[in-house]
Design a protein around this motif. Structure first.
Motif, mmCIF file in Angstrom:
data_model
loop_
_atom_site.group_PDB
_atom_site.id
_atom_site.type_symbol
_atom_site.label_atom_id
_atom_site.label_comp_id
_atom_site.label_asym_id
_atom_site.label_seq_id
_atom_site.Cartn_x
_atom_site.Cartn_y
_atom_site.Cartn_z
ATOM 1 N N ILE A 177 50.747 45.181 43.162
ATOM 2 C CA ILE A 177 50.061 45.539 41.924
ATOM 3 C C ILE A 177 48.955 46.537 42.227
ATOM 4 O O ILE A 177 48.136 46.322 43.119
ATOM 5 C CB ILE A 177 49.472 44.285 41.245
ATOM 6 C CG1 ILE A 177 50.595 43.356 40.817
ATOM 7 C CG2 ILE A 177 48.601 44.655 40.061
ATOM 8 C CD1 ILE A 177 50.104 42.051 40.240
ATOM 9 N N ILE A 178 48.944 47.599 41.474
ATOM 10 C CA ILE A 178 47.880 48.594 41.625
ATOM 11 C C ILE A 178 46.717 48.134 40.759
ATOM 12 O O ILE A 178 46.814 48.103 39.536
ATOM 13 C CB ILE A 178 48.357 49.991 41.197
ATOM 14 C CG1 ILE A 178 49.537 50.413 42.078
ATOM 15 C CG2 ILE A 178 47.219 50.992 41.275
ATOM 16 C CD1 ILE A 178 50.210 51.672 41.622
ATOM 17 N N ALA A 238 35.796 45.419 36.479
ATOM 18 C CA ALA A 238 37.067 44.807 36.084
ATOM 19 C C ALA A 238 37.320 45.061 34.602
ATOM 20 O O ALA A 238 36.485 44.754 33.762
ATOM 21 C CB ALA A 238 37.033 43.303 36.349
ATOM 22 N N PRO A 239 38.457 45.672 34.239
ATOM 23 C CA PRO A 239 38.755 45.904 32.833
ATOM 24 C C PRO A 239 39.053 44.594 32.103
ATOM 25 O O PRO A 239 39.158 43.537 32.725
ATOM 26 C CB PRO A 239 39.986 46.811 32.872
ATOM 27 C CG PRO A 239 40.572 46.633 34.215
ATOM 28 C CD PRO A 239 39.472 46.190 35.122
ATOM 29 N N LYS A 240 39.206 44.680 30.804
ATOM 30 C CA LYS A 240 39.451 43.485 30.002
ATOM 31 C C LYS A 240 40.758 42.827 30.442
ATOM 32 O O LYS A 240 41.784 43.481 30.586
ATOM 33 C CB LYS A 240 39.525 43.862 28.519
ATOM 34 C CG LYS A 240 39.636 42.675 27.617
ATOM 35 C CD LYS A 240 39.590 43.084 26.169
ATOM 36 C CE LYS A 240 39.654 41.826 25.324
ATOM 37 N NZ LYS A 240 39.619 42.144 23.919
ATOM 38 N N GLY A 241 40.710 41.528 30.658
ATOM 39 C CA GLY A 241 41.885 40.792 31.100
ATOM 40 C C GLY A 241 42.007 40.707 32.617
ATOM 41 O O GLY A 241 42.870 40.007 33.117
ATOM 42 N N TRP A 242 41.185 41.417 33.336
ATOM 43 C CA TRP A 242 41.207 41.367 34.784
ATOM 44 C C TRP A 242 39.932 40.696 35.255
ATOM 45 O O TRP A 242 38.941 40.644 34.542
ATOM 46 C CB TRP A 242 41.290 42.773 35.368
ATOM 47 C CG TRP A 242 42.622 43.429 35.174
ATOM 48 C CD1 TRP A 242 43.172 43.779 33.986
ATOM 49 C CD2 TRP A 242 43.555 43.791 36.167
ATOM 50 N NE1 TRP A 242 44.398 44.360 34.168
ATOM 51 C CE2 TRP A 242 44.656 44.380 35.512
ATOM 52 C CE3 TRP A 242 43.573 43.693 37.546
ATOM 53 C CZ2 TRP A 242 45.766 44.852 36.194
ATOM 54 C CZ3 TRP A 242 44.674 44.177 38.227
ATOM 55 C CH2 TRP A 242 45.760 44.741 37.559
ATOM 56 N N ASN A 270 40.082 43.652 42.184
ATOM 57 C CA ASN A 270 40.329 43.185 40.824
ATOM 58 C C ASN A 270 41.734 42.601 40.738
ATOM 59 O O ASN A 270 42.684 43.162 41.300
ATOM 60 C CB ASN A 270 40.200 44.340 39.829
ATOM 61 C CG ASN A 270 38.769 44.814 39.694
ATOM 62 O OD1 ASN A 270 37.847 44.004 39.716
ATOM 63 N ND2 ASN A 270 38.582 46.109 39.574
ATOM 64 N N TRP A 271 41.846 41.491 40.044
ATOM 65 C CA TRP A 271 43.126 40.807 39.924
ATOM 66 C C TRP A 271 43.448 40.546 38.456
ATOM 67 O O TRP A 271 42.547 40.387 37.644
ATOM 68 C CB TRP A 271 43.109 39.471 40.673
ATOM 69 C CG TRP A 271 43.133 39.648 42.143
ATOM 70 C CD1 TRP A 271 42.073 39.628 42.990
ATOM 71 C CD2 TRP A 271 44.272 39.912 42.939
ATOM 72 N NE1 TRP A 271 42.475 39.857 44.279
ATOM 73 C CE2 TRP A 271 43.835 40.030 44.274
ATOM 74 C CE3 TRP A 271 45.622 40.067 42.681
ATOM 75 C CZ2 TRP A 271 44.696 40.299 45.331
ATOM 76 C CZ3 TRP A 271 46.474 40.319 43.733
ATOM 77 C CH2 TRP A 271 46.022 40.438 45.039
ATOM 78 N N PRO A 272 44.748 40.459 38.105
ATOM 79 C CA PRO A 272 45.109 40.166 36.718
ATOM 80 C C PRO A 272 44.653 38.768 36.295
ATOM 81 O O PRO A 272 44.302 37.931 37.125
ATOM 82 C CB PRO A 272 46.637 40.242 36.704
ATOM 83 C CG PRO A 272 47.020 40.940 37.937
ATOM 84 C CD PRO A 272 45.918 40.730 38.923
#
Length: 158
Positions: free
Chosen positions: A24-25, A31-35, A44-46
């Motif tokens: 996963i890139i 961290a964006p929303k949802g990460w 950063n992770w999902p």
């Protein structure tokens, strides 16, 4: 043999599949929303990724750390874990039923004394009700039932 091949085959597949999601890139920076950001992995992770302190990696959709296999159960290997647990359960029931029939044939009819000596195998030997052979078979059967109940209890309360 069928159960052993399926149990060990699914266990092998469970531990050989990559559960980390290294492919996963991940976005850099905040961290964006949802990460979410994992300070241990510095990445950063999902969403629904969790860091396992035993494996020291982040696992996608981490369910738990399986102590039978010594590996985390996550998104990519969950189906192998379920198949492995199913075959272990069926093999335990199958083995205990046939072993119990053998013990019943060796010990004779199970009355109060037979049930007591089955639950406490050493009692029959100490009081002279069973010989060494019957006590050994009864102990192995008791250990089989006990291990199966511990396995099913582990699945229930995990």
């Amino acid at each position: 043999m069928w159960f052993a091949v399926n149990i060990y085959g699914n266990m092998y597949k469970m531990v050989s599949v990559d559960i980390t999601g290294r492919h996963i890139i991940s976005p850099t920076g905040d961290a964006p929303k949802g990460w979410k950001y994992c300070p241990d992995c510095v990445k950063n992770w999902p969403e629904r990724s969790h860091h396992c302190p035993l494996c020291d990696v982040c696992v996608l959709k981490r369910d738990h750390h399986c102590f039978f296999a010594g590996y985390c159960v996550g998104y990519h290997n969950h189906r192998y874990y379920v198949a492995m647990v199913f075959y272990i359960s069926v093999a335990a029931i199958y083995g205990n039923i046939f072993n119990f029939e053998f013990v019943r044939d060796v010990k004779g009819e199970l009355g109060i004394w037979g049930i007591l000596s089955f639950l406490l195998p050493h009692v029959g030997f100490l009081f002279g009700g069973d010989d060494f052979y019957v006590t050994g078979i009864t102990m192995l059967t008791f250990i089989g039932f006990y291990c199966s109940s511990c396995f099913f209890g582990y699945l229930e309360f995990r």
